[in-house]
Scaffold this active site. Structure first.
Site, PDB file in Angstrom:
ATOM      1  N   HIS A  48       5.730 -96.417 -41.270  1.00 54.92           N
ATOM      2  CA  HIS A  48       5.792 -95.091 -41.891  1.00 54.92           C
ATOM      3  C   HIS A  48       4.960 -94.109 -41.084  1.00 54.92           C
ATOM      4  O   HIS A  48       3.926 -93.608 -41.537  1.00 54.92           O
ATOM      5  CB  HIS A  48       5.289 -95.167 -43.336  1.00 54.92           C
ATOM      6  N   ARG A  73       1.059-102.585 -37.791  1.00 53.47           N
ATOM      7  CA  ARG A  73       2.176-102.898 -38.676  1.00 53.47           C
ATOM      8  C   ARG A  73       3.464-102.514 -37.964  1.00 53.47           C
ATOM      9  O   ARG A  73       3.707-101.328 -37.736  1.00 53.47           O
ATOM     10  CB  ARG A  73       2.088-102.173 -40.009  1.00 53.47           C
ATOM     11  N   ASP A  87       2.509-108.253 -26.092  1.00 53.75           N
ATOM     12  CA  ASP A  87       2.296-107.979 -24.665  1.00 53.75           C
ATOM     13  C   ASP A  87       1.452-106.729 -24.455  1.00 53.75           C
ATOM     14  O   ASP A  87       0.758-106.591 -23.444  1.00 53.75           O
ATOM     15  CB  ASP A  87       3.636-107.831 -23.940  1.00 53.75           C
ATOM     16  N   GLU A 151       5.284-107.064 -51.286  1.00 54.38           N
ATOM     17  CA  GLU A 151       5.507-105.726 -51.843  1.00 54.38           C
ATOM     18  C   GLU A 151       6.840-105.626 -52.588  1.00 54.38           C
ATOM     19  O   GLU A 151       7.501-104.590 -52.583  1.00 54.38           O
ATOM     20  CB  GLU A 151       5.422-104.660 -50.758  1.00 54.38           C
ATOM     21  N   ASP A 177       5.182 -99.907 -52.492  1.00 54.58           N
ATOM     22  CA  ASP A 177       6.518-100.509 -52.618  1.00 54.58           C
ATOM     23  C   ASP A 177       6.581-101.481 -53.789  1.00 54.58           C
ATOM     24  O   ASP A 177       7.602-101.577 -54.481  1.00 54.58           O
ATOM     25  CB  ASP A 177       6.895-101.223 -51.317  1.00 54.58           C
TER      26      ASP A 177
HETATM   27  O1  LIG Z   1       3.585-100.467 -50.174  1.00 54.34           O
HETATM   28  C1  LIG Z   1       2.612 -99.815 -49.760  1.00 54.34           C
HETATM   29  O2  LIG Z   1       1.909 -99.049 -50.458  1.00 54.34           O
HETATM   30  C2  LIG Z   1       2.239 -99.991 -48.336  1.00 54.34           C
HETATM   31  O3  LIG Z   1       2.723-100.893 -47.676  1.00 54.34           O
HETATM   32  C3  LIG Z   1       1.350 -98.924 -47.723  1.00 54.34           C
HETATM   33  C4  LIG Z   1       2.179 -97.674 -47.459  1.00 54.34           C
HETATM   34  O4  LIG Z   1       3.349 -98.017 -46.735  1.00 54.34           O
HETATM   35  C5  LIG Z   1       1.390 -96.672 -46.606  1.00 54.34           C
HETATM   36  O5  LIG Z   1       2.266 -95.687 -46.144  1.00 54.34           O
HETATM   37  C6  LIG Z   1       0.301 -95.987 -47.369  1.00 54.34           C
HETATM   38  O6  LIG Z   1       0.857 -95.234 -48.408  1.00 54.34           O
END
Ligand SMILES: O=C(O)C(=O)C[C@H](O)[C@@H](O)CO
Length: 253
Positions: A48, A73, A87, A151, A177
């Site tokens: 993100h 991530r 790498d 998540e 999520d």
């Molecule tokens: O589900 C979540 O919350 C994350 O994995 C973190 C968010 O993706 C990150 O953008 C923080 O809001």
């Protein structure tokens, strides 16, 4: 040259709380500023955020003067992204949306050379400091940390099986999520969600693994740490910049 030590990985196995910050501004300058701020880890987000591979390179380099561990991530849990980031010198991964033990085992295999895994061989990449770390190929796995994100409902159902997968060094709960998947979209601070997450932290600890979380709320961070959470992101670069700049502007209005 010695293989770089992964102090974050050693810390979570030693039961030492690792404080982190979420970085999604895609800037080596902000990462360099934050790297000297006293955190144990910085999450470099490419899921993100507008982060591309070459930008991640510069953010990894921005951390080198400090003990802080950059954790990347990838945008998705797959072998190609893992290979490219390995790498580049990434030693710690947070693989998103892992829902089964099979997916968790695959994530581990992406980080291991044959016969343990499927990592491709590259001579003289940044990972081995361009060939200067002489025992890199035989020892790389010792300092690589594989974290997976739980998540979703399915991930929660399979939590203990995921925790038991060899090579899974930590299990991170994705509050945004996860709350969305159980009907609390945008409401990860709802007491029902918080209580659920506290229970997940306890399940991870009881399963003998190491729990991680992200929250910008100090009270929730302390609740999750009290429940046994061992790697805790307590805010984000974007949040610090937005809130801090707003607070400064208000002083002169
Ligand atoms: O589900 C979540 O919350 C994350 O994995 C973190 C968010 O993706 C990150 O953008 C923080 O809001």
């Amino acid at each position: 040259m010695e293989l770089p030590a992964n102090h974050f990985k050693r810390g979570i196995y030693a039961g030492e709380q690792q404080l982190g910050l979420w970085c999604s501004l895609a800037s080596n300058l902000t990462v360099e500023i934050l790297a000297g701020s006293g955190y144990d880890w910085l999450l470099i987000d490419t899921e993100h955020s507008p982060n591309e591979l070459n930008m991640v390179f510069s953010q990894l380099q921005a951390c080198m003067e400090n003990k802080v561990q950059p954790i990347v991530r990838p945008p998705v849990t797959d072998a190609i992204w893992a290979k490219r980031y390995l790498d580049a010198g990434v030693q710690s991964f947070l693989f998103p949306m892992v829902e089964t033990a099979e997916q968790a085992a695959a994530a581990v295999s992406y980080t291991r050379y044959p016969p343990e895994g499927v990592r491709g061989f590259a001579a003289a990449s940044r990972a081995s400091r361009f060939g200067r770390v002489k025992d890199y190929y035989s020892r790389a796995h010792e300092e690589i940390c594989v974290l997976v994100q739980i998540e979703s409902r399915l991930g929660m159902e399979n939590l203990e099986a995921i925790c038991a997968v060899p090579g899974i060094d930590g299990v991170f709960i994705g509050p945004g999520d996860l709350s969305a998947d159980i009907g609390y979209l945008g409401d990860q601070g709802n007491e029902a969600v918080v209580t659920l997450i506290e229970g997940l932290v306890g399940r991870i600890v009881k399963a003998g693994n190491r729990s991680g979380i992200l929250t910008g709320d100090e009270g929730l961070a302390r609740r999750y740490i009290a429940a046994g959470n061992i790697f805790t992101a307590v805010g984000s670069d974007a949040g610090l910049l937005a809130r801090g700049s707003e607070a400064l502007a208000r002083k002169f209005r």
